[in-house]
Design a protein around this motif. Sequence first.
Motif, PDB file in Angstrom:
ATOM      1  N   GLY A   8       0.831  -1.209   0.000  1.00 31.35           N
ATOM      2  CA  GLY A   8       0.000   0.000   0.000  1.00 31.35           C
ATOM      3  C   GLY A   8       0.855   1.244   0.000  1.00 31.35           C
ATOM      4  N   ASP A   9       0.266   2.327   0.473  1.00 32.28           N
ATOM      5  CA  ASP A   9       0.898   3.638   0.319  1.00 32.28           C
ATOM      6  C   ASP A   9       1.896   3.970   1.425  1.00 32.28           C
ATOM      7  N   ALA A  41      -1.291   1.507   4.752  1.00 33.92           N
ATOM      8  CA  ALA A  41      -0.557   0.247   4.960  1.00 33.92           C
ATOM      9  C   ALA A  41       0.718   0.489   5.767  1.00 33.92           C
ATOM     10  N   LEU A 135      -3.567  -5.855   2.338  1.00 31.09           N
ATOM     11  CA  LEU A 135      -3.654  -4.831   1.290  1.00 31.09           C
ATOM     12  C   LEU A 135      -4.434  -3.646   1.815  1.00 31.09           C
ATOM     13  N   SER A 136      -3.964  -2.437   1.465  1.00 30.77           N
ATOM     14  CA  SER A 136      -4.768  -1.250   1.780  1.00 30.77           C
ATOM     15  C   SER A 136      -5.701  -0.992   0.603  1.00 30.77           C
ATOM     16  N   TYR A 138      -6.543   1.680  -0.642  1.00 34.72           N
ATOM     17  CA  TYR A 138      -6.027   2.725  -1.547  1.00 34.72           C
ATOM     18  C   TYR A 138      -5.270   2.107  -2.716  1.00 34.72           C
ATOM     19  N   SER A 139      -4.698   0.908  -2.498  1.00 31.85           N
ATOM     20  CA  SER A 139      -3.896   0.294  -3.555  1.00 31.85           C
ATOM     21  C   SER A 139      -4.776  -0.268  -4.675  1.00 31.85           C
ATOM     22  N   ALA A 149      -1.041  -5.231  -6.522  1.00 35.32           N
ATOM     23  CA  ALA A 149      -1.837  -5.785  -5.407  1.00 35.32           C
ATOM     24  C   ALA A 149      -2.493  -7.096  -5.830  1.00 35.32           C
TER      25      ALA A 149
END
Length: 323
Positions: A8-9, A41, A135-136, A138-139, A149
Motif C-alpha cells: 500500500g501507500d 498500509a 492490502l490497503s 487505496y492500492s 496488489a
Amino acid sequence: MPIAVLLGDINVDLLLAIPAYPPEGGEAIANSQVQQLGGSATNTAIGLARMGMAARMIGRVGSDAVGDTALADMAGAGVDTNWISRDPAEPTQTNIVVVSASGERTMFAYRGANARLAPGQIEPDVLEGAGMVHLSGYSLLQSPQRDAAFKLASLAYAAGIPVSLDIPAGVAAEIAQQVRRFAPMLDTVLLGEADIDQMGFATANNIVALGIRAVVVKRGAAGCLLVTAAAATSIPGLAVTVVDTTGAGDAMAAGIIAARLAGLAEDEACQLGATLGALTVGRVGAGLAMPTLREAEALLTTSMTTGRLIDALRAWIGKHTGR
Ligand SMILES: Nc1ncnc2c1ncn2[C@@H]1O[C@H](COP(=O)(O)OP(=O)(O)OP(=O)(O)O)[C@@H](O)[C@H]1O
Ligand SMILES: O=C(O)C(=O)C[C@H](O)[C@H](O)CO
C-alpha cells in the motif's frame, strides 16, 4: 512467528487542526501543524512492529528528501523496507490531512510514486516466511499499483496465505467493483458501516457470501462488528477522548493481524484491533504515533483484567522486554 507482508501507500501526512471549515475560496488558520509518516498500509506496518511483529512493506516512494525520511522512519521502527522501490520522476505522496474540531479527518492527496508500484516488483520470494498478507484499499484505486496488489494477492492465495483488505473511509464507492474482483482471494475485509451501503452490498452478510471468511465492520466510537458465516459478534468501543481519527482503521488492522499471527481467536483479534483504534484516536496522526504493546495492555486492563487476550499481551511484553 510468521511475518506480515503489506502492500500500500507510503506517505507523509501534513496534519492541520482547524477550528472550522472555510467556504470555498476562503482560508482556515490552523491551530497546529504536524508533519509525520503516514499511508494506511505503512501505519499498519508500524502498528505491527509496535506489537513486536515482523512486518515487510511493499511500496514505492519518490527520489526525494521526504522519501528518504519515510524510509528511514520505517526502518527505524523495525519494518522491513527492502521491497520498497524509488520512482525517478513522481514524488512521495504528501497528504494534507485537515482535522476538524470534532477530530474528524478530511484528506487531500496526489498519489505520486505510490500509484506507480508495478507488478514486476512482486516476486514470489516476497512471501518468504509470510503468515498473512495485508492490502490497503487505496492500492485498488489505480493501475499499475492495483495490478501489483492483484499479483500479490494471487500469489498469497495460491500459497494458502490469508489475505486481508482494509477499506478506508472515503474510497469505498470508488473501489467497489475491484473489491468484488479481489473477493475470491480475500480471507478478511475491514470496512466502515456506511461503506457497506455505498458499495451496494446492503449487509455485511452479503460480503461474507462472496466467500470472505470474516468481515470486520468498523463502527468508530461504537467499536466493531465481526461477521462470519456462523455468527455476528459485537466488540464495544473503549472510552477515550477523541483528538484525531486519522489512522484508527489502520491501527485496528494492525491489532487484528498481530493477534491472528499470534494464534488468538478472531474475536480477541478484533478486541485488540479496537484497543489500538481507540488509542490512535486519542492522539495526533498515525505513523510513528501508532500504539505500543504496553499502551494496549494498559487500556485493556482498565476494561478487563483477565482473559486470554490480556494474558497473551502480557506474555508478548514479557517476551520482548524480558519483564
Ligand atoms: N471515538 C472512538 N472511540 C473509541 N474507539 C474508536 C473511536 N473511533 C474509532 N475507534 C476504534 O477504531 C476502529 C476504526 O475506526 P473507524 O471506524 O473510524 O475506522 P476508519 O473510518 O476506517 O478509520 P480511518 O479510515 O480514519 O483509518 C473502530 O472500529 C473502533 O474500534
Ligand atoms: O494510504 C493512504 O494513501 C492515505 O491516504 C492514508 C493517510 O496517509 C493517513 O496516514 C491515514 O491513514
